[in-house]
Design a protein around this motif. Sequence first.
Motif, short mmCIF file in Angstrom:
data_model
loop_
_atom_site.label_atom_id
_atom_site.label_comp_id
_atom_site.label_asym_id
_atom_site.label_seq_id
_atom_site.Cartn_x
_atom_site.Cartn_y
_atom_site.Cartn_z
N LEU A 25 22.39 2.57 -12.67
CA LEU A 25 22.30 4.02 -12.83
C LEU A 25 23.50 4.73 -12.24
O LEU A 25 23.92 5.78 -12.74
CB LEU A 25 21.03 4.56 -12.18
CG LEU A 25 19.74 4.27 -12.92
CD1 LEU A 25 18.55 4.81 -12.12
CD2 LEU A 25 19.75 4.87 -14.30
N LEU A 26 24.05 4.19 -11.17
CA LEU A 26 25.27 4.78 -10.60
C LEU A 26 26.44 4.63 -11.56
O LEU A 26 27.28 5.52 -11.68
CB LEU A 26 25.60 4.12 -9.26
CG LEU A 26 24.61 4.38 -8.13
CD1 LEU A 26 24.99 3.55 -6.90
CD2 LEU A 26 24.56 5.85 -7.79
N GLU A 27 26.48 3.49 -12.24
CA GLU A 27 27.56 3.25 -13.19
C GLU A 27 27.38 4.04 -14.48
O GLU A 27 28.35 4.38 -15.13
CB GLU A 27 27.65 1.75 -13.49
CG GLU A 27 28.09 0.94 -12.28
CD GLU A 27 28.00 -0.56 -12.50
OE1 GLU A 27 27.25 -1.00 -13.39
OE2 GLU A 27 28.69 -1.28 -11.75
N ASN A 28 26.12 4.30 -14.86
CA ASN A 28 25.83 5.03 -16.09
C ASN A 28 24.56 5.85 -15.91
O ASN A 28 23.47 5.38 -16.21
CB ASN A 28 25.67 4.06 -17.27
CG ASN A 28 25.36 4.77 -18.56
OD1 ASN A 28 25.38 6.00 -18.64
ND2 ASN A 28 25.07 4.00 -19.60
N PRO A 29 24.69 7.09 -15.40
CA PRO A 29 23.51 7.92 -15.13
C PRO A 29 22.66 8.21 -16.37
O PRO A 29 21.48 8.54 -16.25
CB PRO A 29 24.10 9.22 -14.57
CG PRO A 29 25.43 8.83 -14.03
CD PRO A 29 25.92 7.72 -14.93
N ALA A 30 23.22 8.07 -17.56
CA ALA A 30 22.46 8.32 -18.79
C ALA A 30 21.70 7.08 -19.26
O ALA A 30 20.99 7.14 -20.26
CB ALA A 30 23.41 8.80 -19.89
N LYS A 31 21.85 5.98 -18.55
CA LYS A 31 21.20 4.73 -18.95
C LYS A 31 19.68 4.87 -18.96
O LYS A 31 19.10 5.52 -18.10
CB LYS A 31 21.60 3.63 -17.95
CG LYS A 31 20.99 2.28 -18.22
CD LYS A 31 21.47 1.27 -17.19
CE LYS A 31 20.87 -0.08 -17.35
NZ LYS A 31 21.04 -0.69 -18.65
N ASP A 32 19.05 4.27 -19.97
CA ASP A 32 17.59 4.22 -19.99
C ASP A 32 17.12 3.42 -18.78
O ASP A 32 17.68 2.36 -18.46
CB ASP A 32 17.09 3.54 -21.27
CG ASP A 32 17.19 4.44 -22.48
OD1 ASP A 32 17.25 5.67 -22.30
OD2 ASP A 32 17.22 3.91 -23.60
N TRP A 33 16.10 3.91 -18.11
CA TRP A 33 15.60 3.27 -16.90
C TRP A 33 14.08 3.32 -16.92
O TRP A 33 13.49 4.39 -16.81
CB TRP A 33 16.15 4.00 -15.67
CG TRP A 33 15.87 3.32 -14.37
CD1 TRP A 33 14.88 3.62 -13.48
CD2 TRP A 33 16.59 2.24 -13.78
NE1 TRP A 33 14.94 2.80 -12.39
CE2 TRP A 33 15.98 1.93 -12.55
CE3 TRP A 33 17.69 1.48 -14.18
CZ2 TRP A 33 16.44 0.93 -11.72
CZ3 TRP A 33 18.14 0.48 -13.36
CH2 TRP A 33 17.53 0.21 -12.14
N ASP A 34 13.46 2.20 -17.07
CA ASP A 34 12.00 2.16 -17.17
C ASP A 34 11.38 1.51 -15.94
O ASP A 34 10.42 0.76 -16.04
CB ASP A 34 11.57 1.42 -18.45
CG ASP A 34 10.08 1.58 -18.73
OD1 ASP A 34 9.54 2.66 -18.43
OD2 ASP A 34 9.45 0.63 -19.21
N HIS A 35 11.95 1.80 -14.79
CA HIS A 35 11.43 1.23 -13.54
C HIS A 35 10.94 2.37 -12.66
O HIS A 35 11.70 3.27 -12.33
CB HIS A 35 12.52 0.44 -12.82
CG HIS A 35 13.12 -0.65 -13.64
ND1 HIS A 35 12.43 -1.79 -13.98
CD2 HIS A 35 14.34 -0.76 -14.22
CE1 HIS A 35 13.20 -2.56 -14.72
NE2 HIS A 35 14.35 -1.95 -14.89
N PRO A 36 9.68 2.35 -12.29
CA PRO A 36 9.16 3.41 -11.41
C PRO A 36 9.83 3.37 -10.04
O PRO A 36 10.33 2.34 -9.61
CB PRO A 36 7.67 3.08 -11.28
CG PRO A 36 7.38 2.05 -12.31
CD PRO A 36 8.66 1.38 -12.66
N ALA A 37 9.81 4.52 -9.39
CA ALA A 37 10.25 4.61 -7.99
C ALA A 37 9.02 4.86 -7.14
O ALA A 37 8.12 5.62 -7.54
CB ALA A 37 11.25 5.75 -7.83
N TYR A 38 8.96 4.22 -5.97
CA TYR A 38 7.79 4.30 -5.11
C TYR A 38 8.17 4.76 -3.71
O TYR A 38 9.30 4.51 -3.26
CB TYR A 38 7.13 2.92 -4.98
CG TYR A 38 6.63 2.35 -6.28
CD1 TYR A 38 5.37 2.68 -6.76
CD2 TYR A 38 7.43 1.49 -7.03
CE1 TYR A 38 4.91 2.16 -7.96
CE2 TYR A 38 6.98 0.97 -8.22
CZ TYR A 38 5.72 1.31 -8.68
OH TYR A 38 5.27 0.79 -9.87
N ALA A 39 7.23 5.39 -3.04
CA ALA A 39 7.41 5.75 -1.63
C ALA A 39 6.07 5.60 -0.93
O ALA A 39 5.02 5.81 -1.52
CB ALA A 39 7.91 7.18 -1.50
#
Length: 125
Positions: A25-39
């Motif tokens: 994502l740092l290399e390509n912020p427009a990249k499709d990303w289907d991974h949830p973020a958790y906290a």
Amino acid sequence: VYPTLAALAGLKSPEGLHGRSLLPLLENPAKDWDHPAYAMHQPVNRDGKIGRSVWHGTWHYFEWDGGDLVRCLFNLTDDPEEKKNLANDPAHAETLKRLQLLLRQEAEAVPPDRQALAAQAKFPP
């Protein structure tokens, strides 16, 4: 964060490390990303209740005490300031179930020692 820093440094992440590198994502912020973020949120008072959050796509869901104390669902596209809680809206029941399942699966994947550490956080009197 560690997997991202390791990838930036050209290092291999240790075996069994929880999380993934955000370098794509740092290399390509427009990249499709289907991974949830958790906290996981430490208790905010002496009752020791743990909060957990998941962000996936346009949604943010969080709960305290397994959803028994508080549960909130927000559509970040329509409500980026998270002012309208949709957790009790029947129109969003399927989204709520899907995100609750993601959160449960993630909670089961967190090593028990990390869960216990958060649950034992001490607060001043």
